[in-house]
Write a protein that holds these residues in place. Structure first.
Motif, PDB file in Angstrom:
ATOM      1  N   VAL A 214      54.582  12.530  49.486  1.00 50.83           N
ATOM      2  CA  VAL A 214      53.287  13.012  48.992  1.00 50.83           C
ATOM      3  C   VAL A 214      53.411  14.480  48.615  1.00 50.83           C
ATOM      4  O   VAL A 214      53.959  15.279  49.382  1.00 50.83           O
ATOM      5  CB  VAL A 214      52.192  12.827  50.081  1.00 50.83           C
ATOM      6  N   SER A 215      52.895  14.834  47.446  1.00 47.16           N
ATOM      7  CA  SER A 215      52.958  16.228  47.006  1.00 47.16           C
ATOM      8  C   SER A 215      52.009  17.089  47.824  1.00 47.16           C
ATOM      9  O   SER A 215      50.884  16.684  48.129  1.00 47.16           O
ATOM     10  CB  SER A 215      52.556  16.337  45.525  1.00 47.16           C
TER      11      SER A 215
ATOM     12  N   THR B 296      57.529   8.836  54.438  1.00 43.43           N
ATOM     13  CA  THR B 296      56.265   8.566  53.732  1.00 43.43           C
ATOM     14  C   THR B 296      55.519   9.867  53.473  1.00 43.43           C
ATOM     15  O   THR B 296      55.041  10.107  52.351  1.00 43.43           O
ATOM     16  CB  THR B 296      55.389   7.602  54.565  1.00 43.43           C
ATOM     17  N   ASN B 297      55.417  10.727  54.480  1.00 46.58           N
ATOM     18  CA  ASN B 297      54.701  11.992  54.319  1.00 46.58           C
ATOM     19  C   ASN B 297      55.395  12.925  53.338  1.00 46.58           C
ATOM     20  O   ASN B 297      54.729  13.681  52.626  1.00 46.58           O
ATOM     21  CB  ASN B 297      54.533  12.697  55.664  1.00 46.58           C
TER      22      ASN B 297
END
Length: 191
Positions: A118-119, A114-115
């Motif tokens: 993320v850009s 999940t992390n």
């Protein structure tokens, strides 16, 4: 139920180890006692042998069942439930590994995935994501490797484990013979 000092020492030690493997001391002791008894034991047997309450035994048995480490059996003419370990010692090790993976590694991998979607907004986040990617890749590699090991028969797994020192020596010789190739492969992991 009486247990010998030798068995008691093992059971108490196993309880201490159980707390490091993901379940409490009492549950570890109960499991150890079931492992070393050829015949199934009732909750009363466990309570008297370990000098613990029936309520504590009941909660411990539920936990062991949730870990898929014990199964209930019945003796004809006896209304009590009796408990025995599920499978062999190799099965126990596989089950504990699977449960620990499910409870600890899988949630970590999920968070990392999940992390990583993320850009990064700044150099600090970019650096953090690089480190998270390395952790993710290591956990994925270890999980895949462990999965392959779990598919081996106990005999083949035992033979592989006995090769451990020999494999280390072979890798050391490979490093000496092909230093640039070994370094390049190590760099692949760092990427």
């Amino acid at each position: 139920m009486e247990i010998s000092p030798n068995i008691q020492a093992f059971v108490f030690h196993f309880g201490e180890m159980g707390s490091r493997w993901g379940f409490n001391r009492t549950v570890g002791q109960m499991y150890a006692l079931l492992v070393v008894n050829e015949s199934p034991l009732s909750a009363n047997d466990l309570a008297s042998a370990l000098n613990i309450s029936r309520g504590n035994v009941s909660m411990g048995l539920k936990e062991l069942q949730s870990w898929r480490l014990v199964q209930v059996s019945h003796i004809p003419g006896d209304r009590k439930e009796y408990y025995r370990v599920t499978g062999s010692i190799w099965d126990m090790a596989n089950t504990i590994f699977e449960e620990r993976k499910k409870r600890e590694v899988d949630p970590t991998l999920s968070l990392l995935r999940t992390n990583l979607l993320v850009s990064a907004n700044n150099p600090q986040e970019e650096y953090a994501q690089q480190k998270m990617q390395e952790i993710h890749d290591l956990l994925e590699m270890l999980t895949q490797w462990a999965g392959e090991l779990q598919r081996l028969s106990p005999e083949n797994l035992s033979a592989l484990m006995k090769l451990g020192a020999g494999v280390s020596k072979m890798l050391s010789v490979k490093e000496q013979l092909f230093p640039s190739q070994t370094k390049a492969q190590g760099n692949d992991f760092e990427r």
